[in-house]
Enzyme design. Structure first.
Site, PDB file in Angstrom:
ATOM      1  NE  ARG A 206      -2.814  -0.707   3.397  1.00 33.66           N
ATOM      2  CZ  ARG A 206      -3.741  -0.471   4.311  1.00 33.66           C
ATOM      3  NH1 ARG A 206      -5.024  -0.526   3.978  1.00 33.66           N
ATOM      4  NH2 ARG A 206      -3.424  -0.190   5.540  1.00 33.66           N
ATOM      5  CG  ASP A 207       3.874   4.369   1.169  1.00 32.27           C
ATOM      6  OD1 ASP A 207       3.535   5.115   0.217  1.00 32.27           O
ATOM      7  OD2 ASP A 207       4.620   4.753   2.085  1.00 32.27           O
ATOM      8  CG  LEU A 208       4.780  -1.391  -3.463  1.00 29.88           C
ATOM      9  CD1 LEU A 208       4.388  -2.366  -4.575  1.00 29.88           C
ATOM     10  CD2 LEU A 208       6.107  -1.787  -2.853  1.00 29.88           C
TER      11      LEU A 208
END
Length: 187
Positions: free
Chosen positions: A9-11
Site C-alpha cells: 500500500r505504499d510502494l
C-alpha cells in the site's frame, strides 16, 4: 509478498532497494501494509498520492493487491522516463490534490504517451496495462511476471531464496507490554 497475503500500500521508488549483490530488490517500509486474504477486504486509502491507484479515491471501496500493481506501473514509468506520470501542474508544482486525483483517475493522456515515445513497444504496453484505471482491466501480478518485456531474451527472473514461513508464526504479534511499563520513570 502478495502470495503471503501482504498488500504493501505504499510502494514507491524510495521503498525499493537493491541488496548487496545487486541481484535482488528489497521492498522496505511496511508501515502502511496490511494483511489481505483473498477477497478485496481493505478499505483505508493510504500511501503516497502520486503512486496511488484511482480506486483508493472512492470512499468505502474495497481493494486488494491491485493497488500495488498500479504503484509498480508508476515506478517503472518513472524509471524509464525520469519523471512520474501524475505529478504537479503541467508546467511545474502546484496542482491541487483534487486535480491530481482526477488526473490519476483519467489515466494515460497524450502527455504520458509522449513521455513513453522513446521506449520499446513492449515496455510501453507493460506500463499502460499496469496504469489501467479500470481495476478489472489492469494487469494482474501473474500477467506482469510473464509479460514479454519482463521475460525478454537473455533476462532471467530469480526469486529470493526465502524459505516458507509457517502461517501461524507469520501472523503472531508479540504481546504488548503493560501500559505502566511503557511509562516507567514518568510520574
Amino acid at each position: 509478498m502478495h502470495a503471503r497475503g501482504v498488500v504493501h500500500r505504499d510502494l514507491k521508488m524510495e521503498n525499493i532497494m537493491l541488496d548487496s549483490t545487486k541481484q535482488f530488490i528489497k521492498i522496505v517500509d511496511f508501515g502502511l501494509s496490511n494483511m489481505w486474504s483473498g477477497g478485496a477486504a481493505l478499505r483505508t486509502p493510504c500511501g503516497s498520492l502520486e503512486y496511488a491507484a484511482p480506486e483508493l479515491f472512492v470512499d468505502g471501496r474495497r481493494y486488494g493487491p491491485e493497488v500495488d500493481l498500479w504503484s509498480i506501473g508508476v515506478i517503472v514509468y518513472g524509471m524509464v522516463t525520469g519523471g512520474l506520470p501524475f505529478t504537479g501542474a503541467e508546467g511545474g508544482e502546484g496542482k491541487s490534490r483534487p486535480q491530481l486525483r482526477a488526473a490519476i483517475s483519467r489515466g494515460f493522456t497524450r502527455k504520458q504517451r509522449a513521455a513513453l515515445a522513446c521506449v520499446t513497444p513492449e515496455c510501453k504496453a507493460f506500463i499502460q496495462h499496469l496504469l489501467e484505471p479500470n481495476v478489472e482491466l489492469r494487469m494482474k501480478i501473474e500477467e506482469a511476471s510473464r509479460h514479454r518485456w519482463v521475460r525478454r531474451p537473455g533476462m532471467r527472473m530469480k526469486t529470493h531464496p526465502f524459505g516458507t514461513i509457517d502461517p501461524v508464526v507469520n501472523r503472531e504479534v508479540p504481546p504488548r507490554p503493560p501500559r505502566d511499563t511503557l511509562l516507567t520513570g514518568v510520574s
